[in-house]
Scaffold this motif. Structure first.
Motif, PDB file in Angstrom:
ATOM      1  N   TYR A 283      33.879  30.552  37.858  1.00  0.00           N
ATOM      2  CA  TYR A 283      34.170  30.628  36.429  1.00  0.00           C
ATOM      3  C   TYR A 283      35.252  31.668  36.150  1.00  0.00           C
ATOM      4  CZ  TYR A 283      33.606  31.615  31.486  1.00  0.00           C
ATOM      5  OH  TYR A 283      33.842  31.824  30.149  1.00  0.00           O
ATOM      6  N   TRP A 284      35.030  32.899  36.653  1.00  0.00           N
ATOM      7  CA  TRP A 284      35.968  33.980  36.369  1.00  0.00           C
ATOM      8  C   TRP A 284      37.270  33.845  37.149  1.00  0.00           C
ATOM      9  CZ3 TRP A 284      35.959  36.473  32.144  1.00  0.00           C
ATOM     10  CH2 TRP A 284      34.765  36.683  31.463  1.00  0.00           C
ATOM     11  N   GLN A 285      37.213  33.279  38.333  1.00  0.00           N
ATOM     12  CA  GLN A 285      38.446  33.082  39.098  1.00  0.00           C
ATOM     13  C   GLN A 285      39.378  32.145  38.328  1.00  0.00           C
ATOM     14  OE1 GLN A 285      39.823  30.238  40.920  1.00  0.00           O
ATOM     15  NE2 GLN A 285      41.500  31.592  41.472  1.00  0.00           N
ATOM     16  N   ALA A 286      38.844  31.080  37.760  1.00  0.00           N
ATOM     17  CA  ALA A 286      39.656  30.143  36.978  1.00  0.00           C
ATOM     18  C   ALA A 286      40.181  30.795  35.697  1.00  0.00           C
ATOM     19  CB  ALA A 286      38.827  28.899  36.640  1.00  0.00           C
ATOM     20  N   LYS A 287      39.347  31.603  35.040  1.00  0.00           N
ATOM     21  CA  LYS A 287      39.758  32.267  33.793  1.00  0.00           C
ATOM     22  C   LYS A 287      40.824  33.333  34.029  1.00  0.00           C
ATOM     23  CE  LYS A 287      36.740  31.620  30.151  1.00  0.00           C
ATOM     24  NZ  LYS A 287      37.372  30.835  29.127  1.00  0.00           N
ATOM     25  N   LEU A 288      40.642  34.129  35.092  1.00  0.00           N
ATOM     26  CA  LEU A 288      41.529  35.270  35.326  1.00  0.00           C
ATOM     27  C   LEU A 288      42.696  34.936  36.255  1.00  0.00           C
ATOM     28  CD1 LEU A 288      38.820  38.055  35.729  1.00  0.00           C
ATOM     29  CD2 LEU A 288      40.120  37.448  33.672  1.00  0.00           C
ATOM     30  N   GLY A 289      42.569  33.857  37.028  1.00  0.00           N
ATOM     31  CA  GLY A 289      43.634  33.467  37.940  1.00  0.00           C
ATOM     32  C   GLY A 289      43.819  34.410  39.108  1.00  0.00           C
ATOM     33  N   GLN A 290      42.780  35.151  39.437  1.00  0.00           N
ATOM     34  CA  GLN A 290      42.836  36.088  40.555  1.00  0.00           C
ATOM     35  C   GLN A 290      42.013  35.536  41.706  1.00  0.00           C
ATOM     36  OE1 GLN A 290      42.351  39.711  37.442  1.00  0.00           O
ATOM     37  NE2 GLN A 290      41.629  40.114  39.500  1.00  0.00           N
ATOM     38  N   ARG A 291      42.508  35.733  42.918  1.00  0.00           N
ATOM     39  CA  ARG A 291      41.790  35.252  44.098  1.00  0.00           C
ATOM     40  C   ARG A 291      40.600  36.156  44.418  1.00  0.00           C
ATOM     41  NH1 ARG A 291      41.773  32.343  48.641  1.00  0.00           N
ATOM     42  NH2 ARG A 291      41.703  33.403  50.645  1.00  0.00           N
ATOM     43  N   GLU A 292      40.792  37.459  44.375  1.00  0.00           N
ATOM     44  CA  GLU A 292      39.727  38.422  44.643  1.00  0.00           C
ATOM     45  C   GLU A 292      39.318  39.086  43.333  1.00  0.00           C
ATOM     46  OE1 GLU A 292      40.815  41.115  47.757  1.00  0.00           O
ATOM     47  OE2 GLU A 292      41.193  39.493  49.178  1.00  0.00           O
ATOM     48  N   LEU A 293      38.010  39.268  43.165  1.00  0.00           N
ATOM     49  CA  LEU A 293      37.489  39.867  41.938  1.00  0.00           C
ATOM     50  C   LEU A 293      36.567  41.035  42.276  1.00  0.00           C
ATOM     51  CD1 LEU A 293      36.475  36.598  40.039  1.00  0.00           C
ATOM     52  CD2 LEU A 293      38.527  37.977  39.680  1.00  0.00           C
ATOM     53  N   VAL A 294      36.518  42.001  41.365  1.00  0.00           N
ATOM     54  CA  VAL A 294      35.602  43.130  41.488  1.00  0.00           C
ATOM     55  C   VAL A 294      34.702  43.112  40.255  1.00  0.00           C
ATOM     56  CG1 VAL A 294      35.359  45.627  41.687  1.00  0.00           C
ATOM     57  CG2 VAL A 294      37.280  44.479  42.787  1.00  0.00           C
ATOM     58  N   ALA A 295      33.395  43.080  40.499  1.00  0.00           N
ATOM     59  CA  ALA A 295      32.421  43.001  39.421  1.00  0.00           C
ATOM     60  C   ALA A 295      31.534  44.235  39.411  1.00  0.00           C
ATOM     61  CB  ALA A 295      31.557  41.754  39.599  1.00  0.00           C
ATOM     62  N   TYR A 296      31.010  44.536  38.243  1.00  0.00           N
ATOM     63  CA  TYR A 296      30.014  45.592  38.109  1.00  0.00           C
ATOM     64  C   TYR A 296      28.788  45.000  37.441  1.00  0.00           C
ATOM     65  CZ  TYR A 296      27.553  49.826  36.856  1.00  0.00           C
ATOM     66  OH  TYR A 296      26.594  50.800  36.748  1.00  0.00           O
ATOM     67  N   GLN A 297      27.633  45.103  38.094  1.00  0.00           N
ATOM     68  CA  GLN A 297      26.395  44.667  37.468  1.00  0.00           C
ATOM     69  C   GLN A 297      25.782  45.884  36.797  1.00  0.00           C
ATOM     70  OE1 GLN A 297      24.134  41.755  39.470  1.00  0.00           O
ATOM     71  NE2 GLN A 297      22.276  42.155  38.310  1.00  0.00           N
TER      72      GLN A 297
ATOM     73  N   ARG B 189      34.320  39.995  30.427  1.00  0.00           N
ATOM     74  CA  ARG B 189      35.445  40.645  31.111  1.00  0.00           C
ATOM     75  C   ARG B 189      35.150  42.132  31.200  1.00  0.00           C
ATOM     76  NH1 ARG B 189      41.425  38.759  30.057  1.00  0.00           N
ATOM     77  NH2 ARG B 189      41.550  40.174  31.809  1.00  0.00           N
ATOM     78  N   GLY B 190      35.590  42.742  32.282  1.00  0.00           N
ATOM     79  CA  GLY B 190      35.276  44.144  32.491  1.00  0.00           C
ATOM     80  C   GLY B 190      36.472  45.060  32.525  1.00  0.00           C
ATOM     81  N   GLU B 191      37.644  44.573  32.144  1.00  0.00           N
ATOM     82  CA  GLU B 191      38.861  45.371  32.277  1.00  0.00           C
ATOM     83  C   GLU B 191      38.772  46.706  31.544  1.00  0.00           C
ATOM     84  OE1 GLU B 191      42.278  43.338  30.666  1.00  0.00           O
ATOM     85  OE2 GLU B 191      41.116  42.600  28.989  1.00  0.00           O
ATOM     86  N   LYS B 192      38.067  46.755  30.435  1.00  0.00           N
ATOM     87  CA  LYS B 192      37.904  47.998  29.675  1.00  0.00           C
ATOM     88  C   LYS B 192      37.200  49.072  30.515  1.00  0.00           C
ATOM     89  CE  LYS B 192      35.660  49.722  25.490  1.00  0.00           C
ATOM     90  NZ  LYS B 192      34.872  49.372  24.311  1.00  0.00           N
ATOM     91  N   TYR B 193      36.396  48.622  31.478  1.00  0.00           N
ATOM     92  CA  TYR B 193      35.602  49.526  32.298  1.00  0.00           C
ATOM     93  C   TYR B 193      36.150  49.688  33.720  1.00  0.00           C
ATOM     94  CZ  TYR B 193      32.566  48.570  28.396  1.00  0.00           C
ATOM     95  OH  TYR B 193      32.071  48.419  27.131  1.00  0.00           O
ATOM     96  N   GLY B 194      37.296  49.078  34.005  1.00  0.00           N
ATOM     97  CA  GLY B 194      37.908  49.214  35.322  1.00  0.00           C
ATOM     98  C   GLY B 194      37.483  48.151  36.328  1.00  0.00           C
ATOM     99  N   TYR B 195      36.846  47.090  35.856  1.00  0.00           N
ATOM    100  CA  TYR B 195      36.412  45.987  36.718  1.00  0.00           C
ATOM    101  C   TYR B 195      36.970  44.683  36.166  1.00  0.00           C
ATOM    102  CZ  TYR B 195      33.136  49.600  38.080  1.00  0.00           C
ATOM    103  OH  TYR B 195      32.594  50.782  38.499  1.00  0.00           O
ATOM    104  N   ASP B 196      36.976  43.653  36.994  1.00  0.00           N
ATOM    105  CA  ASP B 196      37.398  42.337  36.500  1.00  0.00           C
ATOM    106  C   ASP B 196      36.333  41.741  35.590  1.00  0.00           C
ATOM    107  OD1 ASP B 196      39.888  42.258  37.948  1.00  0.00           O
ATOM    108  OD2 ASP B 196      38.690  41.942  39.757  1.00  0.00           O
ATOM    109  N   ILE B 197      35.068  41.867  36.012  1.00  0.00           N
ATOM    110  CA  ILE B 197      33.963  41.342  35.205  1.00  0.00           C
ATOM    111  C   ILE B 197      32.790  42.310  35.244  1.00  0.00           C
ATOM    112  CG2 ILE B 197      34.624  38.941  35.604  1.00  0.00           C
ATOM    113  CD1 ILE B 197      32.282  38.692  37.555  1.00  0.00           C
TER     114      ILE B 197
END
Length: 91
Positions: free
Chosen positions: A43-57, A8-16
């Motif tokens: 995987y993350w959509q099911a865990k977070l229940g959000q339709r749109e996600l923002v990721a940081y690699q 999870r990336g919420e601590k850093y301002g991202y969903d993952i």
């Protein structure tokens, strides 16, 4: 073909957040991997229940990937791209 590490990336301002390694393919670490995020999305959509996600690699170069479902098995990936190779197909 490689190893994806994600959290999870919420601590850093991202969903993952994620990293992608494929040393057996000659890629010690891929900077930003769209195909990996196509695998991570369900995987993350099911865990977070959000339709749109923002990721940081979180590679040395790093990059942000916005993921938006387009219906069916389609996923739109949005972000900045860097051209690393150009060519021309001759028939």
């Amino acid at each position: 073909r490689g190893l994806i590490v994600t959290a999870r990336g919420e601590k850093y301002g991202y969903d993952i957040i994620s990293r992608f390694f494929a040393p057996q393919l000659g890629i010690p670490e891929d900077a930003v991997t769209g195909s990996a995020h196509c695998s991570l999305y369900p995987y993350w959509q099911a865990k977070l229940g959000q339709r749109e996600l923002v990721a940081y690699q979180a590679s040395a170069r790093g990059g942000v990937i916005k993921m938006q479902p387009q219906g069916g098995d389609r996923l739109l990936l949005l972000g900045q791209a860097v051209t690393i190779f150009a060519g021309e197909l001759l028939l």
